[in-house]
Enzyme design. Structure first.
Site, PDB file in Angstrom:
ATOM      1  N   ASP A 139       7.081  -0.555  -6.149  1.00 30.39           N
ATOM      2  CA  ASP A 139       5.799  -0.133  -5.557  1.00 30.39           C
ATOM      3  C   ASP A 139       5.715  -0.665  -4.118  1.00 30.39           C
ATOM      4  O   ASP A 139       4.829  -1.433  -3.771  1.00 30.39           O
ATOM      5  CB  ASP A 139       4.666  -0.694  -6.435  1.00 30.39           C
ATOM      6  CG  ASP A 139       3.303  -0.164  -6.041  1.00 30.39           C
ATOM      7  OD1 ASP A 139       3.240   0.776  -5.217  1.00 30.39           O
ATOM      8  OD2 ASP A 139       2.298  -0.701  -6.546  1.00 30.39           O
TER       9      ASP A 139
ATOM     10  N   LYS B 223       6.981  -1.298 -13.072  1.00 36.26           N
ATOM     11  CA  LYS B 223       6.612  -1.229 -11.648  1.00 36.26           C
ATOM     12  C   LYS B 223       6.679  -2.640 -11.075  1.00 36.26           C
ATOM     13  O   LYS B 223       6.114  -3.576 -11.649  1.00 36.26           O
ATOM     14  CB  LYS B 223       5.199  -0.665 -11.496  1.00 36.26           C
ATOM     15  CG  LYS B 223       4.820  -0.427 -10.051  1.00 36.26           C
ATOM     16  CD  LYS B 223       3.464   0.230  -9.912  1.00 36.26           C
ATOM     17  CE  LYS B 223       2.338  -0.752  -9.984  1.00 36.26           C
ATOM     18  NZ  LYS B 223       2.309  -1.779  -8.932  1.00 36.26           N
ATOM     19  N   THR B 224       7.399  -2.768  -9.966  1.00 36.34           N
ATOM     20  CA  THR B 224       7.537  -4.087  -9.343  1.00 36.34           C
ATOM     21  C   THR B 224       6.996  -4.087  -7.912  1.00 36.34           C
ATOM     22  O   THR B 224       6.922  -3.043  -7.261  1.00 36.34           O
ATOM     23  CB  THR B 224       9.031  -4.484  -9.271  1.00 36.34           C
ATOM     24  OG1 THR B 224       9.757  -3.392  -8.688  1.00 36.34           O
ATOM     25  CG2 THR B 224       9.581  -4.817 -10.638  1.00 36.34           C
ATOM     26  N   HIS B 225       6.631  -5.302  -7.470  1.00 38.22           N
ATOM     27  CA  HIS B 225       6.428  -5.580  -6.044  1.00 38.22           C
ATOM     28  C   HIS B 225       7.476  -6.655  -5.776  1.00 38.22           C
ATOM     29  O   HIS B 225       7.181  -7.841  -5.874  1.00 38.22           O
ATOM     30  CB  HIS B 225       5.027  -6.134  -5.778  1.00 38.22           C
ATOM     31  CG  HIS B 225       3.942  -5.120  -5.899  1.00 38.22           C
ATOM     32  ND1 HIS B 225       3.739  -4.127  -4.964  1.00 38.22           N
ATOM     33  CD2 HIS B 225       2.973  -4.940  -6.837  1.00 38.22           C
ATOM     34  CE1 HIS B 225       2.700  -3.389  -5.326  1.00 38.22           C
ATOM     35  NE2 HIS B 225       2.227  -3.850  -6.458  1.00 38.22           N
TER      36      HIS B 225
ATOM     37  N   ASP C 258       5.560   3.679   7.205  1.00 38.33           N
ATOM     38  CA  ASP C 258       5.975   3.617   8.604  1.00 38.33           C
ATOM     39  C   ASP C 258       6.710   4.905   8.997  1.00 38.33           C
ATOM     40  O   ASP C 258       6.854   5.822   8.190  1.00 38.33           O
ATOM     41  CB  ASP C 258       6.873   2.376   8.798  1.00 38.33           C
ATOM     42  CG  ASP C 258       6.657   1.736  10.161  1.00 38.33           C
ATOM     43  OD1 ASP C 258       6.619   2.503  11.154  1.00 38.33           O
ATOM     44  OD2 ASP C 258       6.535   0.508  10.234  1.00 38.33           O
TER      45      ASP C 258
ATOM     46  N   SER D 102      -7.312   3.027  -5.934  1.00 34.76           N
ATOM     47  CA  SER D 102      -8.291   2.658  -6.962  1.00 34.76           C
ATOM     48  C   SER D 102      -9.339   1.675  -6.454  1.00 34.76           C
ATOM     49  O   SER D 102     -10.277   1.358  -7.170  1.00 34.76           O
ATOM     50  CB  SER D 102      -7.558   2.022  -8.148  1.00 34.76           C
ATOM     51  OG  SER D 102      -6.846   0.870  -7.725  1.00 34.76           O
TER      52      SER D 102
ATOM     53  N   TYR E  71     -11.571  -0.493 -12.489  1.00 38.84           N
ATOM     54  CA  TYR E  71     -10.821  -0.100 -13.678  1.00 38.84           C
ATOM     55  C   TYR E  71     -11.476   1.041 -14.448  1.00 38.84           C
ATOM     56  O   TYR E  71     -12.695   1.143 -14.507  1.00 38.84           O
ATOM     57  CB  TYR E  71     -10.682  -1.298 -14.624  1.00 38.84           C
ATOM     58  CG  TYR E  71      -9.735  -2.369 -14.124  1.00 38.84           C
ATOM     59  CD1 TYR E  71      -8.390  -2.087 -13.892  1.00 38.84           C
ATOM     60  CD2 TYR E  71     -10.175  -3.667 -13.911  1.00 38.84           C
ATOM     61  CE1 TYR E  71      -7.518  -3.078 -13.455  1.00 38.84           C
ATOM     62  CE2 TYR E  71      -9.311  -4.662 -13.482  1.00 38.84           C
ATOM     63  CZ  TYR E  71      -7.985  -4.356 -13.252  1.00 38.84           C
ATOM     64  OH  TYR E  71      -7.125  -5.325 -12.831  1.00 38.84           O
TER      65      TYR E  71
ATOM     66  N   THR F 243      12.128   3.379  10.430  1.00 38.79           N
ATOM     67  CA  THR F 243      11.804   2.029   9.928  1.00 38.79           C
ATOM     68  C   THR F 243      11.839   2.004   8.404  1.00 38.79           C
ATOM     69  O   THR F 243      12.373   1.081   7.792  1.00 38.79           O
ATOM     70  CB  THR F 243      10.410   1.607  10.437  1.00 38.79           C
ATOM     71  OG1 THR F 243      10.398   1.750  11.848  1.00 38.79           O
ATOM     72  CG2 THR F 243      10.083   0.183  10.055  1.00 38.79           C
TER      73      THR F 243
ATOM     74  N   GLY G 195      -1.415  -3.701 -15.103  1.00 39.68           N
ATOM     75  CA  GLY G 195      -0.897  -5.004 -14.677  1.00 39.68           C
ATOM     76  C   GLY G 195      -1.522  -6.119 -15.480  1.00 39.68           C
ATOM     77  O   GLY G 195      -1.093  -6.443 -16.590  1.00 39.68           O
TER      78      GLY G 195
ATOM     79  N   LYS H  40       5.136   0.978  -1.365  1.00 38.76           N
ATOM     80  CA  LYS H  40       4.139   1.680  -0.539  1.00 38.76           C
ATOM     81  C   LYS H  40       4.554   1.711   0.927  1.00 38.76           C
ATOM     82  O   LYS H  40       3.843   1.232   1.820  1.00 38.76           O
ATOM     83  CB  LYS H  40       2.751   1.046  -0.671  1.00 38.76           C
ATOM     84  CG  LYS H  40       2.154   1.184  -2.060  1.00 38.76           C
ATOM     85  CD  LYS H  40       0.678   0.825  -2.082  1.00 38.76           C
ATOM     86  CE  LYS H  40       0.105   0.817  -3.467  1.00 38.76           C
ATOM     87  NZ  LYS H  40       0.554  -0.330  -4.285  1.00 38.76           N
TER      88      LYS H  40
ATOM     89  N   ASP I 229       3.394  -7.870 -11.838  1.00 37.27           N
ATOM     90  CA  ASP I 229       3.007  -8.588 -10.616  1.00 37.27           C
ATOM     91  C   ASP I 229       3.101 -10.099 -10.808  1.00 37.27           C
ATOM     92  O   ASP I 229       2.159 -10.843 -10.545  1.00 37.27           O
ATOM     93  CB  ASP I 229       1.588  -8.155 -10.186  1.00 37.27           C
ATOM     94  CG  ASP I 229       1.532  -6.667  -9.892  1.00 37.27           C
ATOM     95  OD1 ASP I 229       2.585  -6.105  -9.547  1.00 37.27           O
ATOM     96  OD2 ASP I 229       0.452  -6.065 -10.016  1.00 37.27           O
TER      97      ASP I 229
HETATM   98  O1  S5P Z   1      -4.542   2.639  -5.904  1.00 43.32           O
HETATM   99  C1  S5P Z   1      -3.775   1.816  -6.376  1.00 43.32           C
HETATM  100  C2  S5P Z   1      -2.392   1.960  -6.269  1.00 43.32           C
HETATM  101  C3  S5P Z   1      -1.568   1.026  -6.866  1.00 43.32           C
HETATM  102  S1  S5P Z   1       0.110   1.351  -6.911  1.00 43.32           S
HETATM  103  N1  S5P Z   1      -4.256   0.754  -7.059  1.00 43.32           N
HETATM  104  C4  S5P Z   1      -3.445  -0.182  -7.627  1.00 43.32           C
HETATM  105  O2  S5P Z   1      -3.965  -1.108  -8.277  1.00 43.32           O
HETATM  106  N2  S5P Z   1      -2.086  -0.084  -7.500  1.00 43.32           N
HETATM  107  C5  S5P Z   1      -1.184  -1.124  -8.043  1.00 43.32           C
HETATM  108  O3  S5P Z   1      -1.317  -1.163  -9.465  1.00 43.32           O
HETATM  109  C6  S5P Z   1      -1.471  -2.535  -7.556  1.00 43.32           C
HETATM  110  O4  S5P Z   1      -0.686  -2.843  -6.415  1.00 43.32           O
HETATM  111  C7  S5P Z   1      -1.085  -3.399  -8.751  1.00 43.32           C
HETATM  112  O5  S5P Z   1       0.278  -3.717  -8.673  1.00 43.32           O
HETATM  113  C8  S5P Z   1      -1.314  -2.502  -9.956  1.00 43.32           C
HETATM  114  C9  S5P Z   1      -2.612  -2.735 -10.676  1.00 43.32           C
HETATM  115  O6  S5P Z   1      -2.657  -4.012 -11.244  1.00 43.32           O
HETATM  116  P1  S5P Z   1      -3.862  -4.495 -12.193  1.00 43.32           P
HETATM  117  O7  S5P Z   1      -3.530  -5.935 -12.466  1.00 43.32           O
HETATM  118  O8  S5P Z   1      -5.134  -4.339 -11.436  1.00 43.32           O
HETATM  119  O9  S5P Z   1      -3.782  -3.652 -13.451  1.00 43.32           O
END
Ligand code: S5P
Length: 452
Positions: free
Chosen positions: A295, A263-265, A300, A349, A406, A304, A424, A297, A241
């Site tokens: 990622d 995993k990327t955004h 739609d 999460s 976490y 789209t 991340g 997500k 990220d």
């Molecule tokens: O429920 C979720 C789903 C995802 S994909 N909770 C999340 O945190 N994520 C992704 O996981 C979130 O978009 C981020 O890119 C990564 C967690 O990052 P961290 O820095 O909190 O470990």
């Protein structure tokens, strides 16, 4: 003020309740273990706790407050400070010298004392304490407890004419923890069996191995991921990220050898360019043997999503091995993801997520039945036919102050039998990124092996 559930989750982070297999003093095996003493180590929590307890009580009735030693002593003290009701202290044993008194502090015979206890189980030790206090001429009418373990204590005291006020019952606590993803359905059933006096089955169900998953999961992307996991002895996915191409590529150089997927955004990369961002990224992915997980997500209607997937600046369909998608728009919305794998978002999460049990069940049923979907992002155990991905993993923090929650690798491999951890900030914010990646890789792999 936060809700009672939010308060409980904060308390839970202090480790006050553990689930597993515990032998109690009586020799009986219990599926949970409670120790509320850590609550006193967090002044903010202790103060809130005092106020939650006071809010339940007819305070005008009490002249004195007394905590049952030792766990309830700080609680009673905090309640006294918040309410200005004077505190008395009951000794465990009377002093063998001097005044020999059992109760310390200033009190008069006939005063009514509120008793404070951390946990009520059978109630027998409370009955003894009450007797000792009453022998000093002090009246007792009410007892306030933080947790009622629902093992007859409340009933015993009430049969003797005392009022018992409990902030939480164990059933309530377990339900809240299950809603928050900290407790599996099986654990909850076991706890209910235990509380109802039924025999508790503690059979240890071993989690399924990556080799067994290779037989179960047919999707080509799932097969590739599992093979990489076995080759690299890793179940780590790094969530990159970061916001520039330079940071992204530097990060990948360091974590590449240790991961199964990146995993990327991509929409947070401010200087995104297919040639200078994607081409070198693809090279690194083949050099270090990992897959690219965008990622995005998607959430739609199919048409789209199809455009978002293959058009625009990012042209995700050109380079991603797999993508994440919500299932909120229904089964058919996922048809557009051809030639890639889809990982469905089944639960999230973050605090307050709407992915409750009913949502999760419906999302999982779409995920299992759709041929494009090979996995699920989840904080709870999901079907064995899917690969499970779990973000919200961090070895140092329990949250980020913005809603993220976490868990440790151990928790997610053992308790919810996940297949891949997504990390991340635990890695890319670390001073030594490569070392952190290696640490999470080893922690993840060992947790997986331990759970087998
Ligand atoms: O429920 C979720 C789903 C995802 S994909 N909770 C999340 O945190 N994520 C992704 O996981 C979130 O978009 C981020 O890119 C990564 C967690 O990052 P961290 O820095 O909190 O470990």
């Amino acid at each position: 003020m936060e809700t009672k559930k939010e308060f409980l989750l904060e308390c839970y982070q202090l480790g006050i309740i553990k689930f597993g297999r515990f032998t109690l003093k009586s020799g009986i095996e219990s599926p949970f273990y409670v120790d509320l003493r850590p609550l006193a180590s967090d002044p903010k929590i202790l103060k809130s706790l005092a106020n939650y307890l006071l809010d339940m009580l007819p305070l005008d009735n009490f002249d004195l407050i007394c905590g049952v030693p030792y766990a309830a002593l700080p609680m009673a003290t905090a309640m006294s400070l918040e309410s200005y009701i004077p505190l008395i202290i009951k000794r465990k044993e009377a002093k063998a010298y001097g005044t020999k008194q059992l109760i310390e502090g200033i009190f008069k015979k006939g005063q009514n004392c509120l008793l404070v206890e951390d946990v009520i189980t059978s109630g027998k030790s409370l009955v003894e304490t009450i007797e000792e206090v009453e022998n000093e001429g002090i009246l007792v009418s009410d007892i306030v407890v933080v947790l009622d373990r629902q093992q007859g204590g409340k009933e015993l005291l009430e049969s003797k004419g005392y009022k018992v006020h409990a902030l939480f019952t164990i059933s309530e606590v377990c339900q809240m923890l299950q809603d928050a993803g900290h407790l599996t359905d099986e654990e909850l059933t076991r706890i209910h069996d235990f509380l109802n006096g039924n025999p508790v089955k503690f059979e240890v169900v071993k989690r399924i191995s990556y080799e067994e998953k290779l037989d179960l999961c047919e999707h080509t992307v799932a097969q590739k991921l599992l093979k990489i996991a076995l080759e690299k002895k890793s179940n780590l996915i790094v969530s990159a990220d970061v916001t520039t191409t330079k940071e992204l590529l530097e990060l990948v150089e360091q974590v590449g050898p240790h991961i199964v997927a990146l995993k990327t955004h991509m929409d947070i990369i401010s200087d995104f360019d297919p040639d200078s961002t994607i081409l070198p990224l693809k090279d690194l992915a083949s050099k270090y043997n990992f897959l690219l997980m965008e990622d995005r997500k998607f959430a739609d209607i199919g048409n789209t999503q199809e455009l978002q997937f293959s058009m625009g600046v990012f042209k995700i369909s050109n380079w991603a091995d797999f993508v994440t998608a919500q299932v909120i728009a229904g089964y058919d919305s996922l048809n557009c993801f051809r030639n890639v794998g889809v990982v469905a978002i089944i639960s999230m999460s973050s605090t307050g997520t709407l992915t409750d049990l009913q949502y999760r069940e419906q999302a999982a049923s779409i995920a299992v039945s759709h041929p494009n979907v090979f996995g699920g992002v989840s904080q709870n155990k999901i079907s064995k036919e899917l690969l499970q991905f779990t973000p919200g993993v961090n070895l140092a923090d329990s949250g980020d102050g913005k809603g993220q929650q976490y868990n440790t690798p151990e928790h997610v491999f053992k308790k919810i039998e996940t297949d891949f951890i997504i990390v991340g900030r635990g890695i890319y914010k670390s001073e030594d990124i490569e070392k952190a990646a290696l640490r999470y890789k080893i922690a993840g792999w060992n947790a997986y092996l331990d759970a087998l």
